[in-house]
Design a protein around this motif. Sequence first.
Motif, PDB file in Angstrom:
ATOM      1  N   ASP A  90       0.812  -1.213   0.000  1.00  0.00           N
ATOM      2  CA  ASP A  90       0.000   0.000   0.000  1.00  0.00           C
ATOM      3  C   ASP A  90       0.850   1.271   0.000  1.00  0.00           C
ATOM      4  OD1 ASP A  90      -2.366  -1.423  -0.039  1.00  0.00           O
ATOM      5  OD2 ASP A  90      -2.558  -1.453   2.148  1.00  0.00           O
ATOM      6  N   ASN A  91       1.958   1.260   0.694  1.00  0.00           N
ATOM      7  CA  ASN A  91       2.793   2.456   0.811  1.00  0.00           C
ATOM      8  C   ASN A  91       3.950   2.474  -0.189  1.00  0.00           C
ATOM      9  OD1 ASN A  91       3.912   0.313   2.110  1.00  0.00           O
ATOM     10  ND2 ASN A  91       4.355   1.369   4.022  1.00  0.00           N
ATOM     11  N   TYR A  92       3.735   1.893  -1.356  1.00  0.00           N
ATOM     12  CA  TYR A  92       4.765   1.819  -2.392  1.00  0.00           C
ATOM     13  C   TYR A  92       4.947   3.150  -3.125  1.00  0.00           C
ATOM     14  CZ  TYR A  92       7.620  -0.588  -5.917  1.00  0.00           C
ATOM     15  OH  TYR A  92       8.655  -1.007  -6.719  1.00  0.00           O
ATOM     16  N   MET A 126      17.969   3.021  -8.996  1.00  0.00           N
ATOM     17  CA  MET A 126      16.524   3.082  -9.235  1.00  0.00           C
ATOM     18  C   MET A 126      15.920   1.672  -9.178  1.00  0.00           C
ATOM     19  SD  MET A 126      16.653   5.885 -12.319  1.00  0.00           S
ATOM     20  CE  MET A 126      14.926   5.925 -12.705  1.00  0.00           C
ATOM     21  N   LEU A 127      16.580   0.734  -9.848  1.00  0.00           N
ATOM     22  CA  LEU A 127      16.082  -0.641  -9.867  1.00  0.00           C
ATOM     23  C   LEU A 127      16.090  -1.256  -8.471  1.00  0.00           C
ATOM     24  CD1 LEU A 127      15.109  -3.096 -11.462  1.00  0.00           C
ATOM     25  CD2 LEU A 127      17.510  -3.700 -11.801  1.00  0.00           C
ATOM     26  N   PHE A 128      17.196  -1.081  -7.742  1.00  0.00           N
ATOM     27  CA  PHE A 128      17.284  -1.635  -6.386  1.00  0.00           C
ATOM     28  C   PHE A 128      16.211  -1.027  -5.484  1.00  0.00           C
ATOM     29  CE2 PHE A 128      22.161  -2.128  -6.976  1.00  0.00           C
ATOM     30  CZ  PHE A 128      21.987  -3.292  -7.689  1.00  0.00           C
ATOM     31  N   THR A 129      15.958   0.262  -5.631  1.00  0.00           N
ATOM     32  CA  THR A 129      14.939   0.918  -4.804  1.00  0.00           C
ATOM     33  C   THR A 129      13.561   0.346  -5.113  1.00  0.00           C
ATOM     34  OG1 THR A 129      16.273   2.945  -4.740  1.00  0.00           O
ATOM     35  CG2 THR A 129      13.951   3.154  -4.145  1.00  0.00           C
ATOM     36  N   ALA A 139      12.851  -2.606  -6.516  1.00  0.00           N
ATOM     37  CA  ALA A 139      12.769  -4.027  -6.141  1.00  0.00           C
ATOM     38  C   ALA A 139      12.733  -4.205  -4.627  1.00  0.00           C
ATOM     39  CB  ALA A 139      13.945  -4.785  -6.741  1.00  0.00           C
ATOM     40  N   ALA A 140      13.617  -3.532  -3.907  1.00  0.00           N
ATOM     41  CA  ALA A 140      13.639  -3.666  -2.446  1.00  0.00           C
ATOM     42  C   ALA A 140      12.346  -3.132  -1.837  1.00  0.00           C
ATOM     43  CB  ALA A 140      14.842  -2.930  -1.868  1.00  0.00           C
ATOM     44  N   GLY A 141      11.760  -2.132  -2.495  1.00  0.00           N
ATOM     45  CA  GLY A 141      10.521  -1.551  -1.997  1.00  0.00           C
ATOM     46  C   GLY A 141       9.332  -2.490  -2.047  1.00  0.00           C
ATOM     47  N   LEU A 142       9.436  -3.568  -2.817  1.00  0.00           N
ATOM     48  CA  LEU A 142       8.349  -4.544  -2.852  1.00  0.00           C
ATOM     49  C   LEU A 142       8.197  -5.248  -1.509  1.00  0.00           C
ATOM     50  CD1 LEU A 142       8.958  -6.082  -6.386  1.00  0.00           C
ATOM     51  CD2 LEU A 142       7.078  -4.561  -5.691  1.00  0.00           C
ATOM     52  N   LYS A 143       9.297  -5.418  -0.817  1.00  0.00           N
ATOM     53  CA  LYS A 143       9.249  -6.097   0.480  1.00  0.00           C
ATOM     54  C   LYS A 143       9.412  -5.124   1.646  1.00  0.00           C
ATOM     55  CE  LYS A 143      10.636 -10.112   2.907  1.00  0.00           C
ATOM     56  NZ  LYS A 143      10.188 -11.453   2.702  1.00  0.00           N
ATOM     57  N   TYR A 144      10.242  -4.106   1.451  1.00  0.00           N
ATOM     58  CA  TYR A 144      10.554  -3.143   2.513  1.00  0.00           C
ATOM     59  C   TYR A 144      10.320  -1.721   1.996  1.00  0.00           C
ATOM     60  CZ  TYR A 144      13.236  -7.263   3.948  1.00  0.00           C
ATOM     61  OH  TYR A 144      13.636  -8.542   4.263  1.00  0.00           O
ATOM     62  N   PRO A 145       9.072  -1.326   1.766  1.00  0.00           N
ATOM     63  CA  PRO A 145       8.824  -0.044   1.104  1.00  0.00           C
ATOM     64  C   PRO A 145       9.344   1.177   1.874  1.00  0.00           C
ATOM     65  CG  PRO A 145       6.773  -1.016   1.871  1.00  0.00           C
ATOM     66  CD  PRO A 145       7.833  -2.049   2.049  1.00  0.00           C
ATOM     67  N   GLN A 146       9.108   1.235   3.152  1.00  0.00           N
ATOM     68  CA  GLN A 146       9.546   2.416   3.911  1.00  0.00           C
ATOM     69  C   GLN A 146      11.063   2.476   4.006  1.00  0.00           C
ATOM     70  OE1 GLN A 146       7.039   1.371   7.202  1.00  0.00           O
ATOM     71  NE2 GLN A 146       5.760   3.185   6.890  1.00  0.00           N
ATOM     72  N   LEU A 147      11.693   1.354   4.248  1.00  0.00           N
ATOM     73  CA  LEU A 147      13.147   1.305   4.353  1.00  0.00           C
ATOM     74  C   LEU A 147      13.797   1.628   3.006  1.00  0.00           C
ATOM     75  CD1 LEU A 147      15.524   0.766   6.221  1.00  0.00           C
ATOM     76  CD2 LEU A 147      15.304  -1.677   5.689  1.00  0.00           C
ATOM     77  N   ALA A 148      13.280   1.054   1.930  1.00  0.00           N
ATOM     78  CA  ALA A 148      13.835   1.310   0.602  1.00  0.00           C
ATOM     79  C   ALA A 148      13.668   2.780   0.212  1.00  0.00           C
ATOM     80  CB  ALA A 148      13.169   0.405  -0.437  1.00  0.00           C
ATOM     81  N   ALA A 168      23.358  -0.803   0.574  1.00  0.00           N
ATOM     82  CA  ALA A 168      22.230  -1.232   1.412  1.00  0.00           C
ATOM     83  C   ALA A 168      21.021  -1.577   0.547  1.00  0.00           C
ATOM     84  CB  ALA A 168      21.882  -0.148   2.422  1.00  0.00           C
ATOM     85  N   LEU A 169      20.771  -0.780  -0.479  1.00  0.00           N
ATOM     86  CA  LEU A 169      19.654  -1.081  -1.388  1.00  0.00           C
ATOM     87  C   LEU A 169      19.897  -2.387  -2.140  1.00  0.00           C
ATOM     88  CD1 LEU A 169      18.961   2.503  -2.750  1.00  0.00           C
ATOM     89  CD2 LEU A 169      17.387   1.102  -1.371  1.00  0.00           C
ATOM     90  N   TRP A 170      21.131  -2.592  -2.559  1.00  0.00           N
ATOM     91  CA  TRP A 170      21.476  -3.849  -3.222  1.00  0.00           C
ATOM     92  C   TRP A 170      21.230  -5.019  -2.262  1.00  0.00           C
ATOM     93  CZ3 TRP A 170      25.286  -7.464  -1.962  1.00  0.00           C
ATOM     94  CH2 TRP A 170      25.479  -8.474  -2.901  1.00  0.00           C
ATOM     95  N   GLY A 171      21.698  -4.876  -1.027  1.00  0.00           N
ATOM     96  CA  GLY A 171      21.519  -5.932  -0.039  1.00  0.00           C
ATOM     97  C   GLY A 171      20.055  -6.243   0.222  1.00  0.00           C
ATOM     98  N   LEU A 172      19.236  -5.195   0.355  1.00  0.00           N
ATOM     99  CA  LEU A 172      17.805  -5.415   0.555  1.00  0.00           C
ATOM    100  C   LEU A 172      17.202  -6.157  -0.634  1.00  0.00           C
ATOM    101  CD1 LEU A 172      16.456  -2.044   2.031  1.00  0.00           C
ATOM    102  CD2 LEU A 172      16.601  -4.256   3.184  1.00  0.00           C
ATOM    103  N   THR A 173      17.653  -5.816  -1.815  1.00  0.00           N
ATOM    104  CA  THR A 173      17.133  -6.461  -3.016  1.00  0.00           C
ATOM    105  C   THR A 173      17.525  -7.933  -3.065  1.00  0.00           C
ATOM    106  OG1 THR A 173      17.196  -4.384  -4.252  1.00  0.00           O
ATOM    107  CG2 THR A 173      17.138  -6.418  -5.540  1.00  0.00           C
ATOM    108  N   VAL A 174      18.810  -8.190  -2.905  1.00  0.00           N
ATOM    109  CA  VAL A 174      19.306  -9.561  -3.029  1.00  0.00           C
ATOM    110  C   VAL A 174      18.791 -10.454  -1.909  1.00  0.00           C
ATOM    111  CG1 VAL A 174      21.390 -10.981  -2.965  1.00  0.00           C
ATOM    112  CG2 VAL A 174      21.332  -8.931  -4.355  1.00  0.00           C
ATOM    113  N   PHE A 175      18.929  -9.991  -0.697  1.00  0.00           N
ATOM    114  CA  PHE A 175      18.602 -10.858   0.435  1.00  0.00           C
ATOM    115  C   PHE A 175      17.137 -10.802   0.836  1.00  0.00           C
ATOM    116  CE2 PHE A 175      23.165  -9.890   0.939  1.00  0.00           C
ATOM    117  CZ  PHE A 175      23.635 -11.172   0.721  1.00  0.00           C
ATOM    118  N   GLY A 176      16.447  -9.725   0.490  1.00  0.00           N
ATOM    119  CA  GLY A 176      15.053  -9.608   0.887  1.00  0.00           C
ATOM    120  C   GLY A 176      14.068 -10.005  -0.175  1.00  0.00           C
TER     121      GLY A 176
END
Length: 151
Positions: A8-10, A80-83, A85-94, A135-143
């Motif tokens: 919702d907060n994407y 941009m891509l990492f933000t 992609a990572a935002g799909l799971k961690y929108p506020q953090l990304a 950090a964005l790369w890490g959120l994307t890969v691991f999250g």
Amino acid sequence: MVQITVPDNYGAVIGVALGAIPVLAFIHGGITTSLRRAAKVPYPHSYATMEQCKESAKAEQFNCAQRAHTNFMENAPQTMLFTLAAGLKYPQLAAGIGALWVVLRTLFMYGYVYSGKPQGKGRMMGGMFWLAQGALWGLTVFGVARDLISF
């Protein structure tokens, strides 16, 4: 068929990745173009020569702006891509880390171009952008990637 559910907060994620980052690219380009004119470096030359830099501080400043802009353009697409992609799971953090990246890249450009430090060393003001990008790369890969791979 692949279905991607967006949180919702994407909207904040989209605002940073597809709003703030492209706006900063436009600002970078505007600064570089204005300094190109002041330095009298004609197209298609990407940089002022060493001789031009010795004769004109504007030529050196243009080179710093051109390098900052080029470095930005080298890093913006994956950020941009990492933000996104990572935002799909961690929108506020990304969105938060992406916004931090934008602030640090702004400081990088400002320091590189306007600090007056030799050899563009003022860029270190925003040099920590690498940590935000990592950090964005890490959120994307691991999250996110682990959720996309199902065995």
